[in-house]
Design an enzyme around this catalytic site. Structure first.
Site, PDB file in Angstrom:
ATOM      1  N   ASP A 179       1.277 -33.329  -1.817  1.00 20.09           N
ATOM      2  CA  ASP A 179       1.213 -34.640  -2.168  1.00 20.09           C
ATOM      3  C   ASP A 179       2.588 -35.255  -2.263  1.00 20.09           C
ATOM      4  OD1 ASP A 179      -1.772 -34.725  -1.394  1.00 20.09           O
ATOM      5  OD2 ASP A 179      -1.902 -34.142  -3.483  1.00 20.09           O
ATOM      6  N   LYS A 225       5.803 -35.361   2.092  1.00 22.03           N
ATOM      7  CA  LYS A 225       6.324 -34.216   3.129  1.00 22.03           C
ATOM      8  C   LYS A 225       6.352 -34.867   4.613  1.00 22.03           C
ATOM      9  CE  LYS A 225       3.805 -30.954   2.041  1.00 22.03           C
ATOM     10  NZ  LYS A 225       3.088 -31.466   0.562  1.00 22.03           N
ATOM     11  N   GLY A 255      -2.765 -33.252   4.115  1.00 20.46           N
ATOM     12  CA  GLY A 255      -2.737 -34.381   4.736  1.00 20.46           C
ATOM     13  C   GLY A 255      -1.163 -35.169   4.520  1.00 20.46           C
ATOM     14  N   HIS A 256      -0.857 -35.774   5.376  1.00 21.54           N
ATOM     15  CA  HIS A 256       0.431 -36.315   5.527  1.00 21.54           C
ATOM     16  C   HIS A 256       0.135 -37.849   5.881  1.00 21.54           C
ATOM     17  CE1 HIS A 256       2.414 -32.742   5.075  1.00 21.54           C
ATOM     18  NE2 HIS A 256       2.471 -32.371   6.368  1.00 21.54           N
ATOM     19  N   GLN A 311       0.294 -28.469   1.535  1.00 19.19           N
ATOM     20  CA  GLN A 311       0.119 -28.320   0.001  1.00 19.19           C
ATOM     21  C   GLN A 311       1.561 -28.291  -0.524  1.00 19.19           C
ATOM     22  OE1 GLN A 311      -1.761 -25.844   2.142  1.00 19.19           O
ATOM     23  NE2 GLN A 311      -3.488 -27.247   2.374  1.00 19.19           N
TER      24      GLN A 311
END
Length: 427
Positions: free
Chosen positions: A13, A16, A40-41, A223
């Site tokens: 988180d 990235k 998730g991004h 991650q």
């Protein structure tokens, strides 16, 4: 031209997606090399916000080829839904490539994940319940289903039946659940085959040929370092290798091809799920970081645990990844604090420890040793160069750089695509 690895240097988180998107216009391929839709991004392009769960961030950059490598586990329904959502918003997804050797998250993997986590009760790991761990377990146990198996019905049937021989025993006799019918699983998986077929490729060959042709390839980890199955805060980790070495195995590219390894650092620290977190805050400062930083998981929807910057884990990330650069994100979130504590070491059983303890027990008992740096109140979101930052913000960045062991080459000063200060080019 370079092959770059870009990865999280904390517990994930870190932002990235913003970093990958920043480079996306300069690279030819962006490759996800591990994880699944448990990562998730969030990428902001103009006034548009995109939440990506499985797709590489490069899919938003015209001219860039996004690749899902062999080390990723793929839930076909999630992938197709994500593609459909982007297509509806006018994003061209036709260049996507998916490794035929990537493993499929089956319906029974999701079921096993959920019932196992519930069964563990207070001892649960805090998984996302999306079948990631069980799919990687099947891969290691050599009973996994790969993307290429969707195109041989006989092999697919045999593999699903073999996997369910054991899983149905566990579901019915241990968890008191109904057995899962192999034919139904096969039918569902075959239903995805034609929709996925245009994207399936020998991505190992494609990527190595691209590097031989001097194309720029960016490997994007999900991650973060401290969630690595081998090098993270085990057992409170993910089921794959987000560290730099995972890029080689998860994409099929040799280590000699990698020229730079970029670690993404948040200007403070967060994590989602259970596990040790020495700098975690339970006071108004922690709540302020969560509120101002919008700290809610893109994929999980869970509030992130928040704490001050931890230089110990940053140094650890530098070491295990061989980091050449840092991208510091969310510096703007710290605007307004008169004093900003930074964890420079731990106290464990009355002793000062400056490196991450290898013992899980010691890490659970680690107490942060803080140094306090002066804060700033000026708005930094319009800063275009390092010299535009307030002096105290500059000093904060310099202190983190010195403590972390690698140069900070870019700084995020806001969520927007253009709200980034580039100090040294990554290319």
């Amino acid at each position: 031209m370079p092959a770059l690895v870009l990865l999280g240097a904390q517990w994930g988180d870190e932002g990235k997606g913003k970093a990958t998107d920043l480079l996306g216009g300069s690279v030819d391929y962006v490759v996800r090399y591990q994880g699944g839709n448990n990562a998730g991004h969030t990428v902001v392009v103009g006034d548009q916000k995109y939440a990506l769960h499985l797709l590489p961030s490069g899919i938003l950059s015209p001219g860039c080829t996004p690749v899902i490598g062999n080390g990723v586990v793929v839930d076909p329904s999630v992938l197709l839904s994500e593609l459909s959502g982007l297509n509806e918003r006018g994003v061209d997804t036709s260049k996507l490539l998916i490794s035929g050797n990537a493993h499929i998250i089956t319906p029974y993997n999701v079921t096993v994940d959920k019932v196992t986590e519930r069964f563990l009760g207070k001892r649960k790991i805090g998984t996302t319940g999306r079948g990631i761990g069980p799919t990687y377990a099947d891969k290691i146990n050599r009973v996994g289903i790969r993307v290429q198996d969707l195109y041989d019905e006989s092999i697919l049937q045999q593999k699903v039946e073999a996997a369910l021989d054991v899983k149905n025993q566990i579901l019915t006799k241990l968890y008191n659940r109904r057995a899962i019918a192999a034919d139904q699983v096969v039918e569902e998986l075959l239903g995805y085959a034609e929709q996925l077929k245009p994207y399936v490729a020998d991505t190992v060959l494609v990527l190595n040929q691209a590097l031989e042709e001097d194309k720029v390839v960016l490997f994007e980890g999900g991650q973060g370092t401290l969630l690595d199955i081998d090098h993270g805060t085990y057992p409170f980790v993910t089921s794959s290798n987000p560290t730099a070495g995972g890029a080689c195995t998860g994409a099929g590219v040799g280590p000699t091809k990698i020229s730079r390894v970029i670690g993404i650092l948040k200007a403070y620290t967060t994590r989602v799920g259970a596990g040790p977190f020495p700098t975690e805050l339970f006071d108004e400062d922690g709540e302020a970081l969560r509120r101002i930083g919008g700290e809610r998981g893109v994929t999980t929807g869970r509030d992130r645990r928040c704490g001050w910057f931890d230089a110990v884990i940053a140094r650890y990330a530098t070491r295990v990844n061989g980091l050449t650069d840092f991208f510091l994100t969310k510096l703007d979130v710290l605007t307004g604090w008169e004093q900003i504590p930074v964890c420079v070491a731990y106290e464990i059983d009355g002793k000062r420890v400056e490196e991450l303890p290898y013992s899980q027990t010691d890490f659970h008992h680690a107490k942060p040793v803080y140094e306090t740096l002066p804060g700033w109140s000026e708005d930094i979101t319009k800063a275009k160069s390092f010299s535009d930052l307030p002096k105290n913000a500059q000093n904060y960045v310099k202190a983190l750089e010195e403590m972390s062991g690698a140069p900070i080459s870019a700084i995020g000063v806001g969520p927007g695509r253009d709200e980034t200060i580039e100090i040294n080019s990554f290319l």
